[in-house]
Design a protein around this motif. Structure first.
Motif, PDB file in Angstrom:
ATOM      1  N   GLN A 127       0.817  -1.213   0.000  1.00 13.33           N
ATOM      2  CA  GLN A 127       0.000   0.000   0.000  1.00 13.33           C
ATOM      3  C   GLN A 127       0.850   1.262   0.000  1.00 13.33           C
ATOM      4  OE1 GLN A 127      -2.532   0.537   3.452  1.00 13.33           O
ATOM      5  NE2 GLN A 127      -3.463   2.409   2.673  1.00 13.33           N
ATOM      6  N   VAL A 128       1.891   1.276   0.812  1.00 20.84           N
ATOM      7  CA  VAL A 128       2.672   2.494   1.036  1.00 20.84           C
ATOM      8  C   VAL A 128       3.733   2.705  -0.040  1.00 20.84           C
ATOM      9  CG1 VAL A 128       4.313   3.586   2.615  1.00 20.84           C
ATOM     10  CG2 VAL A 128       2.240   2.501   3.511  1.00 20.84           C
ATOM     11  N   GLY A 129       4.319   1.624  -0.512  1.00 19.82           N
ATOM     12  CA  GLY A 129       5.410   1.749  -1.481  1.00 19.82           C
ATOM     13  C   GLY A 129       6.568   2.528  -0.878  1.00 19.82           C
ATOM     14  N   SER A 130       6.982   3.593  -1.554  1.00 20.92           N
ATOM     15  CA  SER A 130       8.084   4.414  -1.048  1.00 20.92           C
ATOM     16  C   SER A 130       7.592   5.666  -0.331  1.00 20.92           C
ATOM     17  CB  SER A 130       9.003   4.820  -2.203  1.00 20.92           C
ATOM     18  OG  SER A 130       8.264   5.560  -3.175  1.00 20.92           O
ATOM     19  N   GLY A 131       6.275   5.746  -0.086  1.00 20.57           N
ATOM     20  CA  GLY A 131       5.692   6.935   0.534  1.00 20.57           C
ATOM     21  C   GLY A 131       6.021   7.050   2.013  1.00 20.57           C
ATOM     22  N   LYS A 132       5.800   8.238   2.545  1.00 20.13           N
ATOM     23  CA  LYS A 132       6.011   8.489   3.968  1.00 20.13           C
ATOM     24  C   LYS A 132       4.688   8.355   4.717  1.00 20.13           C
ATOM     25  CE  LYS A 132       9.931  11.663   3.446  1.00 20.13           C
ATOM     26  NZ  LYS A 132      10.432  13.050   3.717  1.00 20.13           N
ATOM     27  N   VAL A 133       4.797   7.895   5.967  1.00 28.76           N
ATOM     28  CA  VAL A 133       3.614   7.641   6.782  1.00 28.76           C
ATOM     29  C   VAL A 133       3.724   8.390   8.104  1.00 28.76           C
ATOM     30  CG1 VAL A 133       2.201   5.885   7.940  1.00 28.76           C
ATOM     31  CG2 VAL A 133       3.353   5.341   5.775  1.00 28.76           C
ATOM     32  N   ILE A 134       2.644   9.064   8.484  1.00 30.22           N
ATOM     33  CA  ILE A 134       2.502   9.662   9.811  1.00 30.22           C
ATOM     34  C   ILE A 134       1.596   8.733  10.615  1.00 30.22           C
ATOM     35  CG2 ILE A 134       1.370  11.513  11.092  1.00 30.22           C
ATOM     36  CD1 ILE A 134       3.812  12.631  10.071  1.00 30.22           C
ATOM     37  N   CYS A 135       2.010   8.368  11.839  1.00 29.31           N
ATOM     38  CA  CYS A 135       1.172   7.525  12.695  1.00 29.31           C
ATOM     39  C   CYS A 135       0.800   8.304  13.948  1.00 29.31           C
ATOM     40  CB  CYS A 135       1.890   6.234  13.079  1.00 29.31           C
ATOM     41  SG  CYS A 135       0.886   5.135  14.119  1.00 29.31           S
ATOM     42  N   GLY A 136      -0.499   8.444  14.181  1.00 29.12           N
ATOM     43  CA  GLY A 136      -0.957   9.148  15.372  1.00 29.12           C
ATOM     44  C   GLY A 136      -0.989   8.242  16.581  1.00 29.12           C
ATOM     45  N   LEU A 137      -0.218   8.581  17.608  1.00 30.66           N
ATOM     46  CA  LEU A 137      -0.208   7.827  18.865  1.00 30.66           C
ATOM     47  C   LEU A 137      -1.181   8.457  19.849  1.00 30.66           C
ATOM     48  CD1 LEU A 137       3.617   7.209  19.398  1.00 30.66           C
ATOM     49  CD2 LEU A 137       1.921   5.599  18.516  1.00 30.66           C
ATOM     50  N   SER A 138      -1.999   7.633  20.499  1.00 30.31           N
ATOM     51  CA  SER A 138      -2.973   8.158  21.453  1.00 30.31           C
ATOM     52  C   SER A 138      -2.581   7.881  22.895  1.00 30.31           C
ATOM     53  CB  SER A 138      -4.346   7.529  21.187  1.00 30.31           C
ATOM     54  OG  SER A 138      -4.320   6.144  21.501  1.00 30.31           O
ATOM     55  N   GLY A 139      -1.624   6.971  23.102  1.00 30.67           N
ATOM     56  CA  GLY A 139      -1.294   6.548  24.452  1.00 30.67           C
ATOM     57  C   GLY A 139      -1.859   5.182  24.785  1.00 30.67           C
ATOM     58  N   GLY A 140      -2.740   4.662  23.907  1.00 26.08           N
ATOM     59  CA  GLY A 140      -3.336   3.355  24.140  1.00 26.08           C
ATOM     60  C   GLY A 140      -2.593   2.240  23.422  1.00 26.08           C
ATOM     61  N   VAL A 141      -3.024   1.005  23.674  1.00 26.69           N
ATOM     62  CA  VAL A 141      -2.352  -0.159  23.108  1.00 26.69           C
ATOM     63  C   VAL A 141      -2.562  -0.250  21.599  1.00 26.69           C
ATOM     64  CG1 VAL A 141      -4.315  -1.688  23.594  1.00 26.69           C
ATOM     65  CG2 VAL A 141      -2.035  -2.661  23.331  1.00 26.69           C
ATOM     66  N   ASP A 142      -3.722   0.190  21.103  1.00 24.26           N
ATOM     67  CA  ASP A 142      -4.036   0.030  19.681  1.00 24.26           C
ATOM     68  C   ASP A 142      -3.056   0.794  18.794  1.00 24.26           C
ATOM     69  OD1 ASP A 142      -6.211  -1.281  20.773  1.00 24.26           O
ATOM     70  OD2 ASP A 142      -7.549   0.430  20.520  1.00 24.26           O
ATOM     71  N   SER A 143      -2.882   2.079  19.071  1.00 21.91           N
ATOM     72  CA  SER A 143      -1.981   2.875  18.233  1.00 21.91           C
ATOM     73  C   SER A 143      -0.535   2.450  18.434  1.00 21.91           C
ATOM     74  CB  SER A 143      -2.154   4.369  18.527  1.00 21.91           C
ATOM     75  OG  SER A 143      -1.883   4.672  19.883  1.00 21.91           O
ATOM     76  N   ALA A 144      -0.187   1.985  19.640  1.00 23.50           N
ATOM     77  CA  ALA A 144       1.180   1.522  19.890  1.00 23.50           C
ATOM     78  C   ALA A 144       1.482   0.279  19.055  1.00 23.50           C
ATOM     79  CB  ALA A 144       1.375   1.229  21.377  1.00 23.50           C
ATOM     80  N   VAL A 145       0.547  -0.678  19.031  1.00 26.31           N
ATOM     81  CA  VAL A 145       0.734  -1.903  18.245  1.00 26.31           C
ATOM     82  C   VAL A 145       0.788  -1.569  16.756  1.00 26.31           C
ATOM     83  CG1 VAL A 145      -0.344  -4.075  17.547  1.00 26.31           C
ATOM     84  CG2 VAL A 145      -0.278  -3.433  19.968  1.00 26.31           C
ATOM     85  N   ALA A 146      -0.105  -0.678  16.299  1.00 29.45           N
ATOM     86  CA  ALA A 146      -0.100  -0.288  14.890  1.00 29.45           C
ATOM     87  C   ALA A 146       1.234   0.343  14.505  1.00 29.45           C
ATOM     88  CB  ALA A 146      -1.244   0.691  14.615  1.00 29.45           C
ATOM     89  N   ALA A 147       1.761   1.211  15.368  1.00 30.43           N
ATOM     90  CA  ALA A 147       3.017   1.895  15.065  1.00 30.43           C
ATOM     91  C   ALA A 147       4.184   0.912  14.957  1.00 30.43           C
ATOM     92  CB  ALA A 147       3.316   2.937  16.141  1.00 30.43           C
ATOM     93  N   VAL A 148       4.264  -0.033  15.893  1.00 26.15           N
ATOM     94  CA  VAL A 148       5.375  -0.991  15.878  1.00 26.15           C
ATOM     95  C   VAL A 148       5.266  -1.913  14.656  1.00 26.15           C
ATOM     96  CG1 VAL A 148       6.446  -2.918  17.113  1.00 26.15           C
ATOM     97  CG2 VAL A 148       5.707  -0.886  18.372  1.00 26.15           C
ATOM     98  N   LEU A 149       4.054  -2.338  14.319  1.00 26.34           N
ATOM     99  CA  LEU A 149       3.853  -3.193  13.140  1.00 26.34           C
ATOM    100  C   LEU A 149       4.252  -2.457  11.863  1.00 26.34           C
ATOM    101  CD1 LEU A 149       2.712  -5.867  11.946  1.00 26.34           C
ATOM    102  CD2 LEU A 149       0.486  -4.711  11.832  1.00 26.34           C
ATOM    103  N   ILE A 150       3.820  -1.210  11.731  1.00 21.83           N
ATOM    104  CA  ILE A 150       4.130  -0.432  10.525  1.00 21.83           C
ATOM    105  C   ILE A 150       5.619  -0.134  10.444  1.00 21.83           C
ATOM    106  CG2 ILE A 150       3.743   1.790   9.380  1.00 21.83           C
ATOM    107  CD1 ILE A 150       0.872   1.678  10.622  1.00 21.83           C
ATOM    108  N   HIS A 151       6.245   0.145  11.590  1.00 26.03           N
ATOM    109  CA  HIS A 151       7.690   0.403  11.593  1.00 26.03           C
ATOM    110  C   HIS A 151       8.458  -0.831  11.150  1.00 26.03           C
ATOM    111  CE1 HIS A 151      11.723   1.053  13.513  1.00 26.03           C
ATOM    112  NE2 HIS A 151      11.554   2.206  12.920  1.00 26.03           N
ATOM    113  N   GLU A 152       7.981  -2.018  11.553  1.00 23.96           N
ATOM    114  CA  GLU A 152       8.616  -3.258  11.117  1.00 23.96           C
ATOM    115  C   GLU A 152       8.490  -3.418   9.603  1.00 23.96           C
ATOM    116  OE1 GLU A 152       7.806  -7.941  11.936  1.00 23.96           O
ATOM    117  OE2 GLU A 152       8.162  -6.687  13.704  1.00 23.96           O
ATOM    118  N   ALA A 153       7.398  -2.890   9.050  1.00 22.59           N
ATOM    119  CA  ALA A 153       7.168  -3.031   7.613  1.00 22.59           C
ATOM    120  C   ALA A 153       7.968  -2.036   6.785  1.00 22.59           C
ATOM    121  CB  ALA A 153       5.674  -2.873   7.308  1.00 22.59           C
ATOM    122  N   ILE A 154       8.035  -0.777   7.228  1.00 19.95           N
ATOM    123  CA  ILE A 154       8.613   0.265   6.355  1.00 19.95           C
ATOM    124  C   ILE A 154       9.726   1.083   7.007  1.00 19.95           C
ATOM    125  CG2 ILE A 154       6.496   0.471   4.994  1.00 19.95           C
ATOM    126  CD1 ILE A 154       5.862   3.026   6.586  1.00 19.95           C
TER     127      ILE A 154
END
Length: 409
Positions: free
Chosen positions: A108-135
């Protein structure tokens, strides 16, 4: 309770004719006429066709919720349908989900840049770590400190992502912006819409600051989608607009990356453990993106946030001291727009009423009030009234979901 009237493939290994079983029905509607090819196989006093079957086409329908814990055999029914009716192998694992989502994110992202909004909860934290592992370095996390966080939460988020994961993190102090925008706003939907819009404004500004970003990543879960919009375009009613789903403004330019959109909370925790997140984040109670704003019915002010923050900290401290934190799905305090007369020392007080909420759940779709030991609530109430200036009365919310939601707004 439903009565099993006949056999069908859905019941194999779980239910037999003549038996009665507990299920979760939370509506008053019922089917009164069957479509061609279907036969009734279970009934309840309020639903003569509680389960129907068309074995030749492998179609089955029910008027209860098999996916919730309040239907004790629901998981068996779903497993039977998936494995024996549909023929699925049952070899899916969270590791497989992780690998699949990483591939999807990269595609989906290819070579694009991604901003991830962290809320302080587990959901955004898990999403951020997963996406960082990907790109990797294509990801920048943005933590918006809107002044609506729990006590000490901002420091925990910044420390985890800057020191533990070394993920690029922008910490935005936006308390004044959010407090100004929430001034005079009392409608829950209006609060959520404003907060969603303000988040996007900040994310887009930060995207420009890093040279542009094409994507916004969020920790949206399936229950968020169900309560905000229909996941498949069906007739689901909007219960409330989650700030990261129905609360997003149409003007947003970035495309969404939501790798957790089809998961429930218990599955997100499992994914977090698969990714190696610290247990302090994986096991923490859910916290909404709009933060304390939806735990203050009525107008949100800095003074009210400060009162609620202190009271909530006392409540959670007592829960941890009692060894009950992990037994509870979610616990929090709500500052009510109600004042009551009280007596402190020799003087009269006229202060806020605080409601305490604690529930047990598996996936957040249904919930029951947690039953505290007999001396717990009086002890908490005494501490809050004595230590938190501005509160002179404490209540406990026993409402289940449904009919209530877990959060008050």
């Amino acid at each position: 309770v439903i009565e099993i009237r006949d056999t069908c493939a859905l019941f194999d290994g779980a239910w037999e004719p003549g038996e009665s079983h507990q299920v979760w029905m939370s509506h008053g509607d019922k089917v009164t006429e069957l479509a061609p090819g279907f036969r009734p196989v279970a009934a309840s006093p309020g639903a003569p066709f509680a389960v129907i079957a068309d074995d030749s086409r492998h179609y089955y329908a029910m008027q209860f919720h098999p996916e919730v814990v309040h239907t004790p055999d629901g998981a068996k029914l779903i497993a039977t349908f998936a494995r024996h009716v549909c023929g699925l192998s049952g070899d899916w694992t969270m590791a497989e989900f992780r690998a699949t989502k990483i591939a999807e994110i990269r595609a989906q992202v290819g070579s694009g840049k991604v901003i991830c909004g962290l809320s302080g909860g587990v959901d955004s934290a898990v999403a951020a770590v997963l996406i960082h592992e990907a790109i990797g370095e294509q990801l920048t996390c943005v933590f918006v400190d809107h002044g609506l966080m729990r006590s000490g939460e901002a420091d925990q988020v910044v420390t985890l992502f800057r020191n533990h994961y070394n993920i690029p993190l922008v910490h935005v102090d936006a308390e004044e912006t959010f407090m100004a925008g929430l001034a005079g706003v009392t409608d829950p939907e209006a609060k959520r819409k404003f907060i969603g819009g303000a988040f996007i404004d900040i994310f887009e500004a930060e995207a420009k600051a890093i040279g542009g970003a094409d994507f916004l990543a969020q920790g949206t879960l399936y229950p968020d989608v169900i309560e905000s919009v229909s996941f498949t375009g069906g007739p689901s009613v909007t219960i409330k607009s989650h700030h990261n789903v129905g609360g997003l403004p149409a003007r947003m330019k970035m495309q969404l990356v939501e790798p957790l959109r089809e998961l429930f909370k218990d599955e997100v925790r499992a994914l977090g453990r698969e990714l190696g997140l610290p247990e302090i984040f994986v096991g923490r109670h859910p916290f909404p993106g709009p933060g304390l704003a939806i735990r203050i019915p009525g107008e949100v002010t800095k003074d009210r946030c400060d009162i609620l923050r202190k009271a909530d900290a006392v409540y959670l401290d007592e829960i941890r001291r009692a060894g009950l934190y992990d037994a509870i799905w979610q616990a929090f305090a709500v500052l009510l727009p109600v004042r009551s007369v009280g007596v402190m020392g020799d003087g009269r007080t006229y202060d806020y009423v605080l409601a305490l909420r604690a529930v047990t759940s598996t996936d957040g779709m249904t919930a029951q009030a947690f039953q505290f030991p007999g001396d717990f609530l009086p002890r908490v109430a005494t501490r809050i009234v004595n230590e938190v200036r501005g509160v002179n009365r404490v209540t406990y919310d026993y409402t289940s979901k449904p009919p209530g939601t877990i959060e008050w707004e």
